[in-house]
Design a protein around this motif. Structure first.
Motif, PDB file in Angstrom:
ATOM      1  N   UNK A 150      -2.907   5.106  21.366  1.00  0.00           N
ATOM      2  CA  UNK A 150      -1.810   5.499  20.484  1.00  0.00           C
ATOM      3  C   UNK A 150      -0.522   5.600  21.284  1.00  0.00           C
ATOM      4  N   UNK A 151       0.607   5.301  20.658  1.00  0.00           N
ATOM      5  CA  UNK A 151       1.884   5.426  21.357  1.00  0.00           C
ATOM      6  C   UNK A 151       2.991   5.799  20.368  1.00  0.00           C
ATOM      7  N   UNK A 152       4.110   6.265  20.927  1.00  0.00           N
ATOM      8  CA  UNK A 152       5.309   6.558  20.123  1.00  0.00           C
ATOM      9  C   UNK A 152       5.095   7.650  19.086  1.00  0.00           C
ATOM     10  N   UNK A 153       4.239   8.617  19.349  1.00  0.00           N
ATOM     11  CA  UNK A 153       4.014   9.664  18.354  1.00  0.00           C
ATOM     12  C   UNK A 153       5.215  10.599  18.263  1.00  0.00           C
ATOM     13  N   UNK A 154       5.580  10.959  17.043  1.00  0.00           N
ATOM     14  CA  UNK A 154       6.657  11.921  16.828  1.00  0.00           C
ATOM     15  C   UNK A 154       6.218  13.301  17.334  1.00  0.00           C
ATOM     16  N   UNK A 155       7.172  14.138  17.757  1.00  0.00           N
ATOM     17  CA  UNK A 155       6.827  15.450  18.333  1.00  0.00           C
ATOM     18  C   UNK A 155       5.888  16.280  17.460  1.00  0.00           C
TER      19      UNK A 155
ATOM     20  N   UNK B 231       0.840  -1.188   0.000  1.00  0.00           N
ATOM     21  CA  UNK B 231       0.000   0.000   0.000  1.00  0.00           C
ATOM     22  C   UNK B 231       0.878   1.241   0.000  1.00  0.00           C
ATOM     23  N   UNK B 232       0.740   2.056  -1.029  1.00  0.00           N
ATOM     24  CA  UNK B 232       1.573   3.227  -1.167  1.00  0.00           C
ATOM     25  C   UNK B 232       1.200   4.289  -0.128  1.00  0.00           C
ATOM     26  N   UNK B 233       2.208   4.802   0.584  1.00  0.00           N
ATOM     27  CA  UNK B 233       1.976   5.865   1.552  1.00  0.00           C
ATOM     28  C   UNK B 233       1.744   5.391   2.961  1.00  0.00           C
ATOM     29  N   UNK B 234       1.274   4.167   3.140  1.00  0.00           N
ATOM     30  CA  UNK B 234       0.976   3.657   4.482  1.00  0.00           C
ATOM     31  C   UNK B 234       1.188   2.152   4.533  1.00  0.00           C
ATOM     32  N   UNK B 235       1.851   1.709   5.576  1.00  0.00           N
ATOM     33  CA  UNK B 235       2.061   0.278   5.778  1.00  0.00           C
ATOM     34  C   UNK B 235       1.671  -0.071   7.207  1.00  0.00           C
ATOM     35  N   UNK B 236       0.874  -1.118   7.363  1.00  0.00           N
ATOM     36  CA  UNK B 236       0.410  -1.542   8.692  1.00  0.00           C
ATOM     37  C   UNK B 236       0.712  -3.017   8.880  1.00  0.00           C
ATOM     38  N   UNK B 237       1.447  -3.333   9.928  1.00  0.00           N
ATOM     39  CA  UNK B 237       1.732  -4.719  10.298  1.00  0.00           C
ATOM     40  C   UNK B 237       1.007  -5.016  11.610  1.00  0.00           C
TER      41      UNK B 237
ATOM     42  N   UNK C 199      -0.809  -2.512  16.065  1.00  0.00           N
ATOM     43  CA  UNK C 199      -0.702  -2.077  14.669  1.00  0.00           C
ATOM     44  C   UNK C 199       0.550  -1.209  14.522  1.00  0.00           C
ATOM     45  N   UNK C 200       1.603  -1.791  13.986  1.00  0.00           N
ATOM     46  CA  UNK C 200       2.845  -1.054  13.747  1.00  0.00           C
ATOM     47  C   UNK C 200       2.683  -0.331  12.403  1.00  0.00           C
ATOM     48  N   UNK C 201       2.530   0.985  12.491  1.00  0.00           N
ATOM     49  CA  UNK C 201       2.157   1.793  11.331  1.00  0.00           C
ATOM     50  C   UNK C 201       3.317   2.664  10.870  1.00  0.00           C
ATOM     51  N   UNK C 202       3.499   2.759   9.577  1.00  0.00           N
ATOM     52  CA  UNK C 202       4.550   3.623   9.027  1.00  0.00           C
ATOM     53  C   UNK C 202       4.030   4.335   7.788  1.00  0.00           C
ATOM     54  N   UNK C 203       4.566   5.547   7.537  1.00  0.00           N
ATOM     55  CA  UNK C 203       4.134   6.323   6.377  1.00  0.00           C
ATOM     56  C   UNK C 203       3.353   7.541   6.801  1.00  0.00           C
ATOM     57  N   UNK C 204       2.220   7.778   6.150  1.00  0.00           N
ATOM     58  CA  UNK C 204       1.383   8.912   6.519  1.00  0.00           C
ATOM     59  C   UNK C 204      -0.084   8.515   6.396  1.00  0.00           C
TER      60      UNK C 204
ATOM     61  N   UNK D  21      -3.624  -1.228  20.024  1.00  0.00           N
ATOM     62  CA  UNK D  21      -2.522  -0.301  20.292  1.00  0.00           C
ATOM     63  C   UNK D  21      -1.905   0.048  18.945  1.00  0.00           C
ATOM     64  N   UNK D  22      -1.872   1.349  18.621  1.00  0.00           N
ATOM     65  CA  UNK D  22      -1.318   1.792  17.337  1.00  0.00           C
ATOM     66  C   UNK D  22       0.044   2.428  17.596  1.00  0.00           C
ATOM     67  N   UNK D  23       1.087   1.781  17.066  1.00  0.00           N
ATOM     68  CA  UNK D  23       2.450   2.307  17.185  1.00  0.00           C
ATOM     69  C   UNK D  23       2.668   3.337  16.089  1.00  0.00           C
ATOM     70  N   UNK D  24       2.834   4.610  16.492  1.00  0.00           N
ATOM     71  CA  UNK D  24       2.938   5.719  15.536  1.00  0.00           C
ATOM     72  C   UNK D  24       4.379   6.187  15.333  1.00  0.00           C
ATOM     73  N   UNK D  25       5.347   5.389  15.766  1.00  0.00           N
ATOM     74  CA  UNK D  25       6.745   5.820  15.727  1.00  0.00           C
ATOM     75  C   UNK D  25       7.211   6.181  14.317  1.00  0.00           C
ATOM     76  N   UNK D  26       6.700   5.474  13.312  1.00  0.00           N
ATOM     77  CA  UNK D  26       7.160   5.708  11.933  1.00  0.00           C
ATOM     78  C   UNK D  26       6.132   6.452  11.088  1.00  0.00           C
TER      79      UNK D  26
END
Length: 248
Positions: free
Chosen positions: A83-88, A1-7, A20-25, A50-55
């Motif tokens: 939600x957890x690990x949100x970037x500043x 999936x372009x722009x977003x990846x969820x594992x 849900x380890x999420x990366x992208x936007x 639990x949504x991991x927002x680190x990436x």
């Protein structure tokens, strides 16, 4: 999936929490896919997330709207989304839009998972988690297991004791037996509410001590953990606790 990846991974002591380890936007183009994944898991009976927002680099207003709409449906099924690990930069927008009033956030994945397990008192069931059995199954087994009674050896006829010589029964009458307090079996969230109703003006440290009594099943909760739970329940100030007390 372009722009977003969820594992998706399943975590927690009972492996029933979807991580849900999420990366992208997350924006207008990717939000529908996120919505689709959540709905598919809801159909399977998964209600803890639990949504991991680190990436995750960016979340648009459309993306945040998906989170808000999803958590409503999840809570209707007695679940929750954290939600957890949100970037500043992402966290700043999140708080500016005041979504922190609706969705709980955590610094680490472990903290969010522990919150789920604490709320359901699963931290008191390490043996059940290790065996892979659910609390309900363990309870059924305990109820089905009949106590073993030992028969005393037969007394010879010549040694039969008279009525006055027989020893007093050691078991106490049913009315004198110590019963488990009904609050001891409540979920942790309900125990906290009951403790607040007993003393709405109590400070957090007092509530912590009250929970660690026989009445509440000796529930041991870290001070900061209790503060987070009170905030989650909307009981983090004395004013809110008195308001809750008057509403009951």
């Amino acid at each position: 999936m372009e722009g977003l990846d969820i594992q998706v991974h399943y975590v927690g002591m009972l492996k029933d929490i979807a991580l849900l380890k999420t990366s992208g936007f997350i924006d207008t183009s990717t939000a529908p896919e996120f919505h689709k994944i959540i709905n598919k898991m809801l159909e399977q009976g998964i209600v803890q997330y639990v949504v991991d927002m680190e990436s995750v680099q960016y979340v648009s207003s459309a993306g945040w709207s998906v989170f808000v709409s999803e958590i409503r449906g999840i809570k209707e099924r007695s679940g929750n989304l954290k939600l957890c690990h949100m970037l500043p930069g992402v966290l700043e927008v999140f708080e500016m839009l005041e979504f922190n009033r609706i969705i709980s956030t955590y610094e680490t994945i472990e903290e969010a998972i522990d919150e789920f397990d604490f709320c359901r008192d699963i931290h008191r069931l390490p043996v059940i988690a290790a065996s892979g059995e659910t609390p309900e199954l363990q309870t059924e087994k305990m109820q089905d297991k009949k106590p073993v009674t030992r028969q005393a050896p037969a007394t010879p006829a010549r040694q039969t004791l008279s009525e006055t010589e027989r020893p007093e029964p050691t078991s106490k009458p049913r009315s004198e037996r110590k019963e488990t307090h009904p609050r001891a079996d409540l979920p942790l969230n309900e125990k906290i509410k009951q403790a607040v109703l007993q003393e709405p003006g109590a400070k957090t440290i007092t509530l912590k001590k009250r929970l660690n009594t026989e009445e509440f099943g000796f529930s041991r909760v870290n001070y900061f953990q209790l503060r987070r739970l009170l905030k989650h329940l909307g009981l983090d100030t004395q004013e809110k606790r008195f308001r809750y007390y008057r509403s009951r």
